[in-house]
Design a protein around this motif. Structure first.
Motif, PDB file in Angstrom:
ATOM      1  N   CYS A   6      47.853  46.180  39.425  1.00  0.00           N
ATOM      2  CA  CYS A   6      46.767  46.726  38.607  1.00  0.00           C
ATOM      3  C   CYS A   6      45.409  46.638  39.306  1.00  0.00           C
ATOM      4  O   CYS A   6      45.095  47.469  40.146  1.00  0.00           O
ATOM      5  CB  CYS A   6      46.767  46.012  37.256  1.00  0.00           C
ATOM      6  N   TYR A   7      44.603  45.630  39.018  1.00  0.00           N
ATOM      7  CA  TYR A   7      43.256  45.500  39.559  1.00  0.00           C
ATOM      8  C   TYR A   7      43.260  45.419  41.089  1.00  0.00           C
ATOM      9  O   TYR A   7      42.287  45.811  41.745  1.00  0.00           O
ATOM     10  CB  TYR A   7      42.597  44.270  38.951  1.00  0.00           C
ATOM     11  N   ASP A   8      44.358  44.909  41.649  1.00  0.00           N
ATOM     12  CA  ASP A   8      44.505  44.846  43.109  1.00  0.00           C
ATOM     13  C   ASP A   8      44.245  46.197  43.771  1.00  0.00           C
ATOM     14  O   ASP A   8      43.743  46.262  44.897  1.00  0.00           O
ATOM     15  CB  ASP A   8      45.933  44.426  43.477  1.00  0.00           C
ATOM     16  N   ALA A   9      44.650  47.261  43.105  1.00  0.00           N
ATOM     17  CA  ALA A   9      44.622  48.594  43.716  1.00  0.00           C
ATOM     18  C   ALA A   9      43.215  49.085  44.002  1.00  0.00           C
ATOM     19  O   ALA A   9      43.037  50.066  44.727  1.00  0.00           O
ATOM     20  CB  ALA A   9      45.349  49.602  42.819  1.00  0.00           C
ATOM     21  N   HIS A  10      42.198  48.406  43.455  1.00  0.00           N
ATOM     22  CA  HIS A  10      40.817  48.825  43.681  1.00  0.00           C
ATOM     23  C   HIS A  10      40.231  48.272  44.978  1.00  0.00           C
ATOM     24  O   HIS A  10      39.054  48.507  45.265  1.00  0.00           O
ATOM     25  CB  HIS A  10      39.941  48.390  42.499  1.00  0.00           C
ATOM     26  N   PHE A  11      41.037  47.551  45.741  1.00  0.00           N
ATOM     27  CA  PHE A  11      40.537  46.917  46.958  1.00  0.00           C
ATOM     28  C   PHE A  11      41.251  47.514  48.164  1.00  0.00           C
ATOM     29  O   PHE A  11      42.386  47.126  48.496  1.00  0.00           O
ATOM     30  CB  PHE A  11      40.722  45.397  46.860  1.00  0.00           C
ATOM     31  N   PRO A  12      40.619  48.477  48.841  1.00  0.00           N
ATOM     32  CA  PRO A  12      41.285  49.229  49.909  1.00  0.00           C
ATOM     33  C   PRO A  12      41.829  48.363  51.036  1.00  0.00           C
ATOM     34  O   PRO A  12      42.857  48.693  51.629  1.00  0.00           O
ATOM     35  CB  PRO A  12      40.181  50.162  50.418  1.00  0.00           C
ATOM     36  N   GLU A  13      41.151  47.248  51.327  1.00  0.00           N
ATOM     37  CA  GLU A  13      41.605  46.406  52.441  1.00  0.00           C
ATOM     38  C   GLU A  13      43.022  45.894  52.231  1.00  0.00           C
ATOM     39  O   GLU A  13      43.777  45.702  53.194  1.00  0.00           O
ATOM     40  CB  GLU A  13      40.666  45.204  52.633  1.00  0.00           C
ATOM     41  N   LEU A  14      43.394  45.659  50.990  1.00  0.00           N
ATOM     42  CA  LEU A  14      44.721  45.122  50.706  1.00  0.00           C
ATOM     43  C   LEU A  14      45.808  46.114  51.120  1.00  0.00           C
ATOM     44  O   LEU A  14      46.801  45.741  51.764  1.00  0.00           O
ATOM     45  CB  LEU A  14      44.834  44.786  49.214  1.00  0.00           C
ATOM     46  N   SER A  15      45.629  47.376  50.772  1.00  0.00           N
ATOM     47  CA  SER A  15      46.607  48.394  51.157  1.00  0.00           C
ATOM     48  C   SER A  15      46.663  48.550  52.673  1.00  0.00           C
ATOM     49  O   SER A  15      47.740  48.716  53.260  1.00  0.00           O
ATOM     50  CB  SER A  15      46.274  49.733  50.501  1.00  0.00           C
ATOM     51  N   THR A  16      45.506  48.494  53.313  1.00  0.00           N
ATOM     52  CA  THR A  16      45.480  48.645  54.769  1.00  0.00           C
ATOM     53  C   THR A  16      46.193  47.498  55.454  1.00  0.00           C
ATOM     54  O   THR A  16      46.936  47.698  56.425  1.00  0.00           O
ATOM     55  CB  THR A  16      44.025  48.746  55.264  1.00  0.00           C
ATOM     56  N   ARG A  17      46.011  46.290  54.958  1.00  0.00           N
ATOM     57  CA  ARG A  17      46.711  45.148  55.551  1.00  0.00           C
ATOM     58  C   ARG A  17      48.226  45.285  55.388  1.00  0.00           C
ATOM     59  O   ARG A  17      48.985  44.925  56.299  1.00  0.00           O
ATOM     60  CB  ARG A  17      46.216  43.847  54.922  1.00  0.00           C
ATOM     61  N   MET A  18      48.667  45.801  54.256  1.00  0.00           N
ATOM     62  CA  MET A  18      50.101  46.032  54.069  1.00  0.00           C
ATOM     63  C   MET A  18      50.593  47.122  54.997  1.00  0.00           C
ATOM     64  O   MET A  18      51.692  47.028  55.567  1.00  0.00           O
ATOM     65  CB  MET A  18      50.381  46.384  52.606  1.00  0.00           C
TER      66      MET A  18
END
Length: 278
Positions: free
Chosen positions: A145-157
């Motif tokens: 949910c709220y995680d998805a608003h932080f682009p760095e997280l997706s990029t690290r994955m």
């Protein structure tokens, strides 16, 4: 990656009714298996129900408890991987918003929500690890949910070679179309910028704890385009085929696959402030 069929469930998850929620998890798992899905993803905290009230601690379960044992057996019996959510009570008493991957081979892994929304911060502890799961020829991440608003997280994955990111939600208020339009502001970007699939699903209905959920679901291709979407006002399930060709189409294109051209050494620098007023 290989071609992969997924199912994303939109279901009602009353707070504290773990037995009921387990029964619905069994039901939708069997439905997903009949649709020949290899993996079925459930919404955020679908087992315990979602709450940002103090009583969520009373309903939290262990990642090693009887409920999880039951789902490990279900996964093996149905030969389908499960992504299930719950308020997790850790050994030290802390409460996490967690999502567990369970494979038919009996292996499990847990993602603990890293970014807590402001109303959640007094109820949950934030996770500290960033797992990417490798199973059956695919690599995938989980964000809540709220995680998805932080682009760095997706990029690290994506840097860890994730092919897809599952984004289970417990995002209330509004109608399904309203929530879908809200998601369209950021979820396609997570797929497009990182060249991977994004699968999102939401709870639906009144959770008996003061929140009502709109029950939408959507799947985006690595080019940021919608593959499947579900906007019905009823519980249900979205099924989508994620293909190696879709991934290759983006990652083999010199202009459409951005990740290899990142410059992390530059990003780690402190920005230089240039005063243009003098």
């Amino acid at each position: 990656m290989r071609d992969f069929r997924i199912a994303a469930v939109v279901c009602r998850s009353p707070v504290g009714q773990v037995k009921h929620n387990l029964e619905r998890t069994r039901y939708w798992t069997r439905r997903a298996r009949r649709e020949k899905a290899a993996l079925v993803c459930f919404p955020e905290l679908n087992l315990t129900g979602y709450s940002n009230r103090e009583d969520i601690a009373e309903h939290a379960i262990s990642a090693y408890g009887a409920e999880i044992d039951e789902l490990v057996r279900l996964s093996a019996d149905q030969q389908i991987a499960l992504l299930v959510g719950f308020a997790e009570k850790a050994c030290d008493g802390r409460i996490f918003a967690s999502h567990m991957a369970i494979t038919p081979q009996g292996r499990t892994g847990v993602y603990r929500k890293l970014h807590l929304a402001p109303p959640e911060a007094d109820r949950f502890s934030p996770g500290k690890t960033l797992p990417v799961f490798h199973w059956s020829g695919i690599r995938f991440g989980i964000q809540l949910c709220y995680d998805a608003h932080f682009p760095e997280l997706s990029t690290r994955m994506a840097e860890a070679e994730a092919d897809m990111i599952f984004m289970p939600h417990a995002s209330p208020r509004g109608q399904a179309l309203d929530k879908h339009q809200s998601w369209m502001r950021h979820l396609p970007a997570r797929a497009f910028d990182n060249g991977l699939f994004v699968v999102a699903c939401n709870q639906i209905g009144n959770n008996g704890n003061g929140l009502v959920f709109p029950g939408n679901a959507v799947v985006f291709s690595p080019s940021g385009e919608i593959i499947e979407t579900r906007l019905s006002g009823d519980p249900g399930m979205l099924v989508a085929d994620l293909t190696a060709d879709q991934l290759h189409h983006v990652r083999s294109h010199r202009m459409r696959y951005f990740l290899p051209n990142r410059r992390p050494g530059v990003y780690s620098q402190t920005p230089t402030l240039t005063n243009l007023d003098e």
